[in-house]
Write a protein that holds these residues in place. Sequence first.
Motif, short mmCIF file in Angstrom:
data_model
loop_
_atom_site.label_atom_id
_atom_site.label_comp_id
_atom_site.label_asym_id
_atom_site.label_seq_id
_atom_site.Cartn_x
_atom_site.Cartn_y
_atom_site.Cartn_z
N LEU A 59 29.50 0.81 3.15
CA LEU A 59 30.59 -0.11 2.85
C LEU A 59 30.01 -1.52 2.74
CD1 LEU A 59 33.07 1.31 5.51
CD2 LEU A 59 33.08 1.80 3.04
N HIS A 60 30.74 -2.43 2.12
CA HIS A 60 30.23 -3.79 1.95
C HIS A 60 31.30 -4.81 2.31
CE1 HIS A 60 27.34 -1.48 -0.47
NE2 HIS A 60 26.50 -2.44 -0.15
N PHE A 61 30.89 -5.77 3.12
CA PHE A 61 31.74 -6.90 3.47
C PHE A 61 31.24 -8.12 2.70
CE2 PHE A 61 31.94 -10.65 6.45
CZ PHE A 61 33.27 -10.97 6.20
N GLU A 62 32.14 -8.77 1.98
CA GLU A 62 31.77 -9.95 1.21
C GLU A 62 32.33 -11.19 1.89
OE1 GLU A 62 29.79 -9.71 -1.27
OE2 GLU A 62 29.89 -7.54 -1.69
N TYR A 63 31.42 -12.04 2.31
CA TYR A 63 31.81 -13.33 2.91
C TYR A 63 31.67 -14.38 1.83
CZ TYR A 63 31.92 -17.23 6.24
OH TYR A 63 32.23 -18.39 6.92
N ASP A 64 32.77 -14.77 1.23
CA ASP A 64 32.74 -15.64 0.06
C ASP A 64 32.83 -17.11 0.45
OD1 ASP A 64 32.53 -13.61 -1.90
OD2 ASP A 64 34.65 -13.16 -1.60
N ALA A 65 31.92 -17.51 1.31
CA ALA A 65 31.83 -18.91 1.73
C ALA A 65 30.37 -19.18 2.06
CB ALA A 65 32.72 -19.17 2.95
N PRO A 66 29.95 -20.42 2.06
CA PRO A 66 28.55 -20.72 2.41
C PRO A 66 28.23 -20.25 3.83
CG PRO A 66 29.59 -22.61 1.35
CD PRO A 66 30.69 -21.63 1.64
N PHE A 67 27.05 -19.68 4.00
CA PHE A 67 26.57 -19.23 5.30
C PHE A 67 25.32 -20.04 5.63
CE2 PHE A 67 24.10 -16.34 8.06
CZ PHE A 67 25.05 -16.09 9.06
N THR A 68 25.46 -20.97 6.56
CA THR A 68 24.35 -21.85 6.90
C THR A 68 23.45 -21.21 7.94
OG1 THR A 68 25.68 -23.80 6.40
CG2 THR A 68 23.71 -24.14 7.73
N LEU A 69 22.18 -21.17 7.65
CA LEU A 69 21.20 -20.55 8.53
C LEU A 69 20.72 -21.54 9.58
CD1 LEU A 69 19.20 -18.87 5.64
CD2 LEU A 69 20.83 -17.74 7.18
N LEU A 118 23.03 -20.03 2.42
CA LEU A 118 23.27 -18.99 1.43
C LEU A 118 24.66 -19.23 0.85
CD1 LEU A 118 21.97 -15.89 3.43
CD2 LEU A 118 20.77 -17.10 1.58
N PRO A 119 24.82 -19.33 -0.47
CA PRO A 119 26.13 -19.63 -1.06
C PRO A 119 27.20 -18.60 -0.71
CG PRO A 119 24.38 -19.93 -2.68
CD PRO A 119 23.76 -19.27 -1.49
N ARG A 120 26.78 -17.35 -0.52
CA ARG A 120 27.68 -16.28 -0.12
C ARG A 120 26.86 -15.21 0.60
NH1 ARG A 120 28.44 -11.99 -3.52
NH2 ARG A 120 30.70 -12.06 -3.22
N LEU A 121 27.56 -14.31 1.26
CA LEU A 121 26.87 -13.33 2.09
C LEU A 121 27.49 -11.95 1.88
CD1 LEU A 121 24.83 -12.75 4.44
CD2 LEU A 121 26.70 -13.32 6.02
N THR A 122 26.65 -10.96 1.64
CA THR A 122 27.08 -9.56 1.59
C THR A 122 26.46 -8.83 2.77
OG1 THR A 122 27.22 -9.54 -0.83
CG2 THR A 122 26.99 -7.41 0.26
N ILE A 123 27.26 -8.03 3.46
CA ILE A 123 26.75 -7.23 4.58
C ILE A 123 27.09 -5.76 4.30
CG2 ILE A 123 26.83 -6.76 7.05
CD1 ILE A 123 27.75 -9.65 7.47
N ALA A 124 26.06 -4.92 4.25
CA ALA A 124 26.26 -3.48 4.12
C ALA A 124 26.42 -2.88 5.51
CB ALA A 124 25.08 -2.84 3.41
N TYR A 125 27.33 -1.92 5.64
CA TYR A 125 27.53 -1.31 6.95
C TYR A 125 28.08 0.11 6.81
CZ TYR A 125 32.57 -2.37 6.45
OH TYR A 125 33.87 -2.43 6.02
N HIS A 126 27.92 0.88 7.88
CA HIS A 126 28.49 2.22 7.98
C HIS A 126 29.36 2.31 9.22
CE1 HIS A 126 25.39 3.41 5.04
NE2 HIS A 126 26.05 4.56 4.90
N THR A 127 30.37 3.16 9.16
CA THR A 127 31.17 3.47 10.34
C THR A 127 31.30 4.99 10.46
OG1 THR A 127 33.33 3.46 9.25
CG2 THR A 127 32.49 1.34 10.06
#
Length: 337
Positions: A4-14, A20-29
């Motif tokens: 599955l993929h979660f899309e964080y459509d906002a800047p992610f400051t490291l 990062l202008p946006r962030l995608t996180i792949a995950y399983h449940t």
Amino acid sequence: MEALHFEYDAPFTLESGATLPRLTIAYHTYGQLAPSRDNVIWVCHALTANSEVADWWPHTVEQGRFLDPSRHFIVCANILGSHYGTTGPLHTNPATGRPYYGTFPNFTIRDMVRAHRLLADALGIGGIAALIGSSVGGFQAVEWAVEEPSRIERLALIATAAKASPWCIAIDETQRMAIEADPTFGQPRDDAGRAGIAAARAIGLLTYRGGSGYNRTQQDPDGTTLPHRASTYQRYQGEKLCRRYNAYSYHAILNAFDTHDVGRGRGGVEAALARIKARTLVVGITTDLVFTPAEMHWLADRIPGSRYGEIVSEFGHDGFLVEHEQLNALLYPFVNN
């Protein structure tokens, strides 16, 4: 099983200050979230693993095991920088329209944890009944338990540490040297650094298995001529990783692991560990060369109320992947009582 993929459509400051202008996180449940939302087990994965726990951790996601989908809602998220779906070096840089490759910004263990906290929030997960991390997955787990002590009820730390040791950093640097020695590393292509990552993997395996593991499994039959079984094993394992991973992600994640220090900005490691409120189980492995039993005892002694358990294995650090019966005997009662 598709991620599955979660899309964080906002800047992610490291932590480095880069964004990062946006962030995608792949995950399983696995399993179902209870109406009371109190049955979550979150697994933090290690170096080149992915979010599909059943794929890389044998005999754990099964009924009667500590990751029992009939009892628990099990979540594993792919780490920042990885090859397996979360934003990393092979993703497109919106500023250039091309993959980041070697220009992917530096990130830390804390950045990985902050990303996963965003996912937990998005999934509506307030409290985590058990947070489990092995190896560098344990880096993430202990960081999370220090950062959000009230969110974590139980904490299992397996063959890991609260801070990257000089020995671990030296192992990582040696692997980076192997990658950087490949003249193709740095070229803007997905398969750059293949020979380098193969050599790096072979180096890493020496520390993961140790002499006892190799001497048990890689003995030559009588009368064997060159090449030796141990030689072909090293080459096979290097090529195997090349087929499923890329050198840019591997190099970047090794850099991130070396940043691990729960005491940074918190008054030191011992002061940080004292913040943990979770009921904690620390698990060592008798032959682990990367995180020795003595280091695991030290960690357990500094987390309030924690207890220590040990796996007896000839397979070194990789014992947590091999000795599933011993691991289940320790973790099943821990997560269910």
